[in-house]
Design an enzyme around this catalytic site. Structure first.
Site, PDB file in Angstrom:
ATOM      1  N   TYR A 150      39.032  45.666  47.061  1.00  0.00           N
ATOM      2  CA  TYR A 150      40.067  44.637  47.223  1.00  0.00           C
ATOM      3  C   TYR A 150      40.238  43.870  45.904  1.00  0.00           C
ATOM      4  CZ  TYR A 150      42.067  40.174  48.857  1.00  0.00           C
ATOM      5  OH  TYR A 150      42.836  39.037  49.007  1.00  0.00           O
ATOM      6  N   LYS A 186      43.420  43.790  43.122  1.00  0.00           N
ATOM      7  CA  LYS A 186      44.055  42.544  42.684  1.00  0.00           C
ATOM      8  C   LYS A 186      44.133  42.508  41.158  1.00  0.00           C
ATOM      9  CE  LYS A 186      44.962  40.319  46.516  1.00  0.00           C
ATOM     10  NZ  LYS A 186      46.374  40.222  46.910  1.00  0.00           N
TER      11      LYS A 186
END
Ligand code: NAD
Length: 325
Positions: free
Chosen positions: A152, A156
């Protein structure tokens, strides 16, 4: 009469996105929202709500079929520790969110949008700076060498680079914030994607006085939490800036342990509960926002204490729970 402004909110059916739609409407924007789903907890305030999948280039082109003054890209395949730190969803997280961001940067630029906001996350900061729960380091300039502790976080960071390169090569006016644990009413509070404040409020609300709640790990891991309205004020200031576009932290510097967060929820609920520590996905040992840069550049900082936001969140989750009984 001020000129009518148009905004597109991607992820407008989600927690922060649906609050953002309301805020933009209250400021007089005409708002289109797009999401896989409509908001779970009430009607969207958007003038136009498109249910669509932003991984699909045709959907991106369709939602960008008119000029927008501001685009907010919040859509992501995301959840709390129980979703992003187990490793079970890594391929989906990295593929789905990267696809959305590649599409939105490309088609946004092509369609001539004036400005785009991208919600990155504190999860992109290197794990090696977040091993000491008392002294985590999350200043913007500590991002490299990169070592996020989750896919994750890697996505980003990658997508920050997508927007930064479109800014550099195509002049796309991309503004980037790194959110640190945003919470508040109308966020996911059960089902596996909920984040710590909502999960703890739910557990406390469900428990009988004198009973116990389960907390993942020893509860000594530290975090800070920012109330959603404060976050959106930071986002709007970042979007309004003509001289500063980030990436910048938007978070609170009021760092607490997860045990302290649980104690706070118990105090709000007026319940005495025992904390049972169990194994679970944890993330980094310590994390706190560093607001030096945002204060200097935008004069922004949180105005309320964690306790104030947790009262509103607990009351909302407790009401949801009572309504489902
Ligand atoms: P959320 O899950 O409530 O909202 C994200 C929305 O994106 C959801 O409604 C989801 O349906 C939508 N979405 C997912 N895939 C999509 C697709 N393919 N097409 C269209 N829509 C899609 O999460 P949130 O808490 O509101 O977070 C908003 C943004 O802020 C996300 O980018 C998230 O990574 C980022 N962020 C949030 C936090 C936090 O603490 N909440 C912290 C750091 C960063």
């Amino acid at each position: 009469m001020p000129e009518q402004k148009f905004a597109l909110v991607c992820g407008g059916g989600g927690f922060i996105g649906s609050h953002l739609v309301k805020k933009l409407k209250s400021e007089g924007f005409w708002v289109r929202a797009v999401d896989l789903k409509k908001p779970e907890f009430g009607l969207s305030a958007a003038d136009d709500f498109v249910v669509g999948d932003l991984r699909d280039p045709q959907v991106c082109q369709k939602v960008l079929d008119r000029p927008f003054d501001e685009v907010y890209q919040l859509a992501a395949d995301m959840g709390g520790a129980g979703y992003v730190f187990t490793g079970d969803h890594d391929a989906d997280i990295i593929h789905n969110s990267a696809q959305i961001n590649l599409n939105m940067a490309y088609f946004g630029q092509k369609s001539g949008i004036k400005k785009i906001f991208y919600s990155s996350s504190a999860c992109m900061y290197p794990a090696f700076n977040q091993t000491d729960p008392e002294n985590p380091k999350c200043s913007e300039d500590s991002a490299y060498p990169a070592e996020p502790d989750s896919e994750y976080g890697w996505e980003k960071l990658f997508s920050e680079h997508v927007y930064l390169s479109f800014r550099k090569n195509y002049g796309l006016d991309a503004h980037i914030a790194r959110f640190h644990n945003i919470f508040g009413p109308e966020g996911t509070w059960r089902g596996g994607r909920e984040k710590a404040p909502a999960a703890i409020c739910r557990k406390v609300a469900e428990a009988k006085d004198g009973g116990e709640i389960e907390i993942w790990g020893d509860g000594k891991q530290t975090r800070s939490f920012l109330y959603v309205d404060e976050c959106l004020e930071g986002v709007r200031r970042l979007m309004d800036s003509t001289t500063f576009f980030g990436p910048v932290n938007i978070g609170s510097e009021e760092m607490v342990t997860i045990n302290q967060l649980a104690e706070m929820a118990m105090e709000i609920a007026g319940k005495k509960l025992t904390i049972k520590h169990i194994d679970g996905p944890l993330g980094v040992r310590g994390r706190n926002s560093d607001n030096k840069l945002i204060k200097e550049k935008l004069g922004w900082g949180p105005t309320q204490k964690l306790h104030d936001g947790l009262v509103k969140t607990y009351q909302w989750i407790n009401a949801q729970l009572q309504a489902t009984k």
